[in-house]
Scaffold this motif. Structure first.
Motif, PDB file in Angstrom:
ATOM      1  N   ARG A   6       1.087  -0.853  -0.232  1.00  9.85           N
ATOM      2  CA  ARG A   6       0.539  -0.281   0.351  1.00  9.85           C
ATOM      3  C   ARG A   6       0.868   1.375   0.289  1.00  9.85           C
ATOM      4  O   ARG A   6       1.883   1.130   1.239  1.00  9.85           O
ATOM      5  N   VAL A   7       0.655   2.206  -1.274  1.00  9.74           N
ATOM      6  CA  VAL A   7       1.320   3.338  -1.103  1.00  9.74           C
ATOM      7  C   VAL A   7       0.049   4.575  -0.559  1.00  9.74           C
ATOM      8  O   VAL A   7      -0.304   4.573  -0.697  1.00  9.74           O
ATOM      9  N   GLU A   8       0.892   5.398   0.412  1.00  7.40           N
ATOM     10  CA  GLU A   8      -0.037   6.163   0.803  1.00  7.40           C
ATOM     11  C   GLU A   8       0.686   7.494   0.917  1.00  7.40           C
ATOM     12  O   GLU A   8       1.644   7.778   2.023  1.00  7.40           O
ATOM     13  N   ASN A   9      -0.863   8.711  -0.153  1.00  5.27           N
ATOM     14  CA  ASN A   9       0.562  10.222   0.149  1.00  5.27           C
ATOM     15  C   ASN A   9       1.466   9.963   0.606  1.00  5.27           C
ATOM     16  O   ASN A   9       2.234  11.410   0.750  1.00  5.27           O
ATOM     17  N   LEU A  10       1.952   9.724  -0.693  1.00  5.35           N
ATOM     18  CA  LEU A  10       3.106   9.225  -0.815  1.00  5.35           C
ATOM     19  C   LEU A  10       4.059  10.525  -1.931  1.00  5.35           C
ATOM     20  O   LEU A  10       3.348  10.744  -2.751  1.00  5.35           O
ATOM     21  N   ASN A  24      -1.553   7.964  -3.828  1.00  4.73           N
ATOM     22  CA  ASN A  24      -2.118   6.383  -2.713  1.00  4.73           C
ATOM     23  C   ASN A  24      -2.321   4.985  -3.974  1.00  4.73           C
ATOM     24  O   ASN A  24      -3.273   5.528  -4.815  1.00  4.73           O
ATOM     25  N   LEU A  25      -1.941   4.282  -3.485  1.00  4.96           N
ATOM     26  CA  LEU A  25      -2.698   3.398  -3.887  1.00  4.96           C
ATOM     27  C   LEU A  25      -2.524   1.508  -3.325  1.00  4.96           C
ATOM     28  O   LEU A  25      -1.712   1.884  -2.517  1.00  4.96           O
ATOM     29  N   GLU A  26      -2.804   0.267  -3.620  1.00  5.61           N
ATOM     30  CA  GLU A  26      -2.765  -1.037  -3.260  1.00  5.61           C
ATOM     31  C   GLU A  26      -2.786  -1.792  -4.299  1.00  5.61           C
ATOM     32  O   GLU A  26      -3.293  -2.021  -5.460  1.00  5.61           O
ATOM     33  N   VAL A  27      -1.349  -2.933  -3.965  1.00  8.03           N
ATOM     34  CA  VAL A  27      -1.502  -3.554  -5.066  1.00  8.03           C
ATOM     35  C   VAL A  27      -1.789  -4.857  -4.210  1.00  8.03           C
ATOM     36  O   VAL A  27      -1.437  -5.764  -2.584  1.00  8.03           O
ATOM     37  N   ASN A  28      -3.136  -5.869  -4.769  1.00  8.86           N
ATOM     38  CA  ASN A  28      -3.326  -6.750  -4.053  1.00  8.86           C
ATOM     39  C   ASN A  28      -2.698  -8.071  -4.222  1.00  8.86           C
ATOM     40  O   ASN A  28      -1.588  -8.299  -5.295  1.00  8.86           O
ATOM     41  N   ASN A  29      -2.344  -9.405  -3.958  1.00  9.02           N
ATOM     42  CA  ASN A  29      -1.839 -10.637  -4.416  1.00  9.02           C
ATOM     43  C   ASN A  29      -2.418 -10.438  -5.619  1.00  9.02           C
ATOM     44  O   ASN A  29      -3.875 -10.837  -5.564  1.00  9.02           O
ATOM     45  N   LEU A  53      14.225   1.826  -3.015  1.00  7.14           N
ATOM     46  CA  LEU A  53      15.720   2.537  -3.759  1.00  7.14           C
ATOM     47  C   LEU A  53      16.077   3.857  -4.495  1.00  7.14           C
ATOM     48  O   LEU A  53      16.536   4.591  -4.153  1.00  7.14           O
ATOM     49  N   GLU A  54      14.392   4.103  -3.925  1.00  9.62           N
ATOM     50  CA  GLU A  54      14.683   6.089  -3.598  1.00  9.62           C
ATOM     51  C   GLU A  54      13.682   6.542  -2.453  1.00  9.62           C
ATOM     52  O   GLU A  54      13.000   5.872  -2.235  1.00  9.62           O
ATOM     53  N   LEU A  55      13.856   7.431  -1.361  1.00  7.71           N
ATOM     54  CA  LEU A  55      13.906   7.587  -0.241  1.00  7.71           C
ATOM     55  C   LEU A  55      11.976   8.302  -0.635  1.00  7.71           C
ATOM     56  O   LEU A  55      12.373   9.458  -1.303  1.00  7.71           O
ATOM     57  N   PRO A  56      11.508   8.158  -0.023  1.00  7.23           N
ATOM     58  CA  PRO A  56      10.287   8.962  -0.003  1.00  7.23           C
ATOM     59  C   PRO A  56      10.254  10.072   0.980  1.00  7.23           C
ATOM     60  O   PRO A  56      10.947   9.984   1.768  1.00  7.23           O
ATOM     61  N   SER A  57       9.576  11.630   0.447  1.00  9.19           N
ATOM     62  CA  SER A  57       9.906  12.351   1.017  1.00  9.19           C
ATOM     63  C   SER A  57       8.976  12.217   1.981  1.00  9.19           C
ATOM     64  O   SER A  57       9.363  12.928   2.682  1.00  9.19           O
ATOM     65  N   SER A  58       7.636  11.781   2.132  1.00 10.60           N
ATOM     66  CA  SER A  58       6.522  12.205   2.685  1.00 10.60           C
ATOM     67  C   SER A  58       5.943  11.083   2.478  1.00 10.60           C
ATOM     68  O   SER A  58       5.838  10.724   1.834  1.00 10.60           O
ATOM     69  N   GLY A  59       4.923  10.420   3.487  1.00  4.34           N
ATOM     70  CA  GLY A  59       4.078   9.661   2.956  1.00  4.34           C
ATOM     71  C   GLY A  59       4.239   7.985   3.118  1.00  4.34           C
ATOM     72  O   GLY A  59       6.025   7.876   3.767  1.00  4.34           O
ATOM     73  N   SER A  60       3.904   7.072   3.093  1.00  3.56           N
ATOM     74  CA  SER A  60       4.224   6.120   3.772  1.00  3.56           C
ATOM     75  C   SER A  60       4.126   4.739   2.886  1.00  3.56           C
ATOM     76  O   SER A  60       3.046   4.969   2.048  1.00  3.56           O
ATOM     77  N   ILE A  61       4.755   3.625   2.782  1.00  2.57           N
ATOM     78  CA  ILE A  61       5.115   2.666   2.198  1.00  2.57           C
ATOM     79  C   ILE A  61       4.421   1.403   2.902  1.00  2.57           C
ATOM     80  O   ILE A  61       5.659   1.325   4.311  1.00  2.57           O
ATOM     81  N   LYS A 224      -3.472  10.350 -12.637  1.00  2.00           N
ATOM     82  CA  LYS A 224      -4.561  10.916 -12.759  1.00  2.00           C
ATOM     83  C   LYS A 224      -6.113   9.998 -13.841  1.00  2.00           C
ATOM     84  O   LYS A 224      -6.760  10.798 -12.887  1.00  2.00           O
ATOM     85  N   GLU A 225      -5.453   8.689 -13.697  1.00  2.00           N
ATOM     86  CA  GLU A 225      -6.892   8.311 -14.031  1.00  2.00           C
ATOM     87  C   GLU A 225      -6.643   6.580 -12.952  1.00  2.00           C
ATOM     88  O   GLU A 225      -5.073   6.389 -13.439  1.00  2.00           O
ATOM     89  N   SER A 226      -7.252   5.865 -12.849  1.00  2.35           N
ATOM     90  CA  SER A 226      -7.284   4.637 -13.053  1.00  2.35           C
ATOM     91  C   SER A 226      -7.853   3.250 -13.429  1.00  2.35           C
ATOM     92  O   SER A 226      -9.364   4.173 -12.085  1.00  2.35           O
ATOM     93  N   GLY A 227      -7.956   2.631 -12.910  1.00  5.67           N
ATOM     94  CA  GLY A 227      -8.834   1.396 -13.256  1.00  5.67           C
ATOM     95  C   GLY A 227      -8.744   0.090 -13.874  1.00  5.67           C
ATOM     96  O   GLY A 227      -7.316   0.036 -13.693  1.00  5.67           O
TER      97      GLY A 227
END
Ligand SMILES: Nc1ncnc2c1ncn2[C@@H]1O[C@H](COP(=O)(O)OP(=O)(O)OP(=O)(O)O)[C@@H](O)[C@H]1O
Ligand SMILES: [Mg+2]
Length: 250
Positions: A6-10, A24-29, A53-61, A224-227
């Motif tokens: 899960r990527v939150e407010n990265l 923000n995104l989620e990857v399910n198994n 490999l890159e450190l986020p500036s804020s938000g979480s993984i 910009k779009e997801s689906g």
């Protein structure tokens, strides 16, 4: 379906340049998430943040239910980069094979050194993987004797040798001659059918439509779009995405 990542407010800045603006995104198994978008939109930066490999500036993984922390070792607060990278494989555009090691050594090195597998077990597994990517006859060759497509198939086998929970692929066919693209896409397609969870940055729209179950379109560091592939690739809602696809669908 359980969530593996899960990527939150990265957000990610390079100096004062905002490159990812709140992802923000989620990857399910068993998801196959395709990431598309124009050059410079932040696709590589996003996928590289997924294994630190890159450190986020804020938000979480959050990986497998645990917060990823900026420390090598996992602790009670979360999962460290050492464990994260053991469990999240990555394949790059330019293969990044070790040039002074044979194909077999490329594939067995990390399982032996990092996962402490016996040489025998690692070799048996590597031979199975190299057979599955059609390269068993090349095991004693050095990388510079292989074609680009063959190198990339070794790189995929090397990532799989760590038995990852998630595989990240960043434009793994864009450095290849067009005739060699198909053999690599075929290997990825087979992995998808076997249930491997993957995040795939790609410019191959037909392939994304064929293999992915989710697609995100990025621009200017934002989703910009997801689906579903049908929603994004067949019936896109924004003019911007329509234009992007008209340039990329062949
Ligand atoms: N190490 C870095 N230092 C400074 N800026 C960077 C760095 N890496 C990427 N950038 C900048 O971040 C932005 C996003 O780059 P990124 O490589 O993530 O884009 P991309 O969507 O993968 O593009 P492409 O399709 O060309 O691979 C670009 O403006 C790029 O110049
Ligand atoms: Mg990129």
């Amino acid at each position: 379906m359980s969530t593996i990542l899960r990527v939150e407010n990265l957000t990610k800045y390079f100096d004062s340049h905002l490159v990812l603006g709140g992802i923000n995104l989620e990857v399910n198994n068993q998801d196959i998430l395709a990431v598309i978008g124009p050059s410079g939109s932040g696709k590589s930066t996003l996928i590289r943040c997924m294994n630190m490999l890159e450190l986020p500036s804020s938000g979480s993984i959050v990986f497998d239910g645990k917060q990823v922390i900026n420390a090598f070792k996992s602790n009670e607060n979360g999962i460290g980069t050492g464990e994260l990278r053991r469990r999240v494989g990555m394949v790059f555009q330019h293969f990044n094979l070790y040039p002074h090691r044979t194909v077999l050594e490329n594939v067995t090195q990390a399982p032996i050194l990092v996962n402490k597998e016996s040489v025998q077990d690692a070799t048996t597994h590597a031979k199975e993987l190299l057979e599955s990517v059609g390269l068993v006859e090349k095991i004693h060759e050095f990388p510079n004797h292989l074609s680009g497509g063959q190198k990339q198939r070794v790189a995929i086998a090397r990532a799989l040798a760590m038995r990852p929970n998630l595989l990240l692929l960043d434009e793994v066919t864009s450095a290849l001659d067009p005739e060699l693209v198909g053999e690599v896409l075929q290997v990825i397609k087979r992995l998808a059918n076997q249930g491997m969870t993957m995040v795939i940055v790609t410019h191959e729209m037909a392939f994304a439509g064929d293999v992915a179950n989710k697609v995100i379109f990025m621009e200017d560091g934002q989703i910009k779009e997801s689906g579903s592939p049908a929603e994004i690739l067949v019936t896109p809602s924004s003019e911007r995405l329509k234009l992007f696809l008209s340039r990329h669908l062949r």
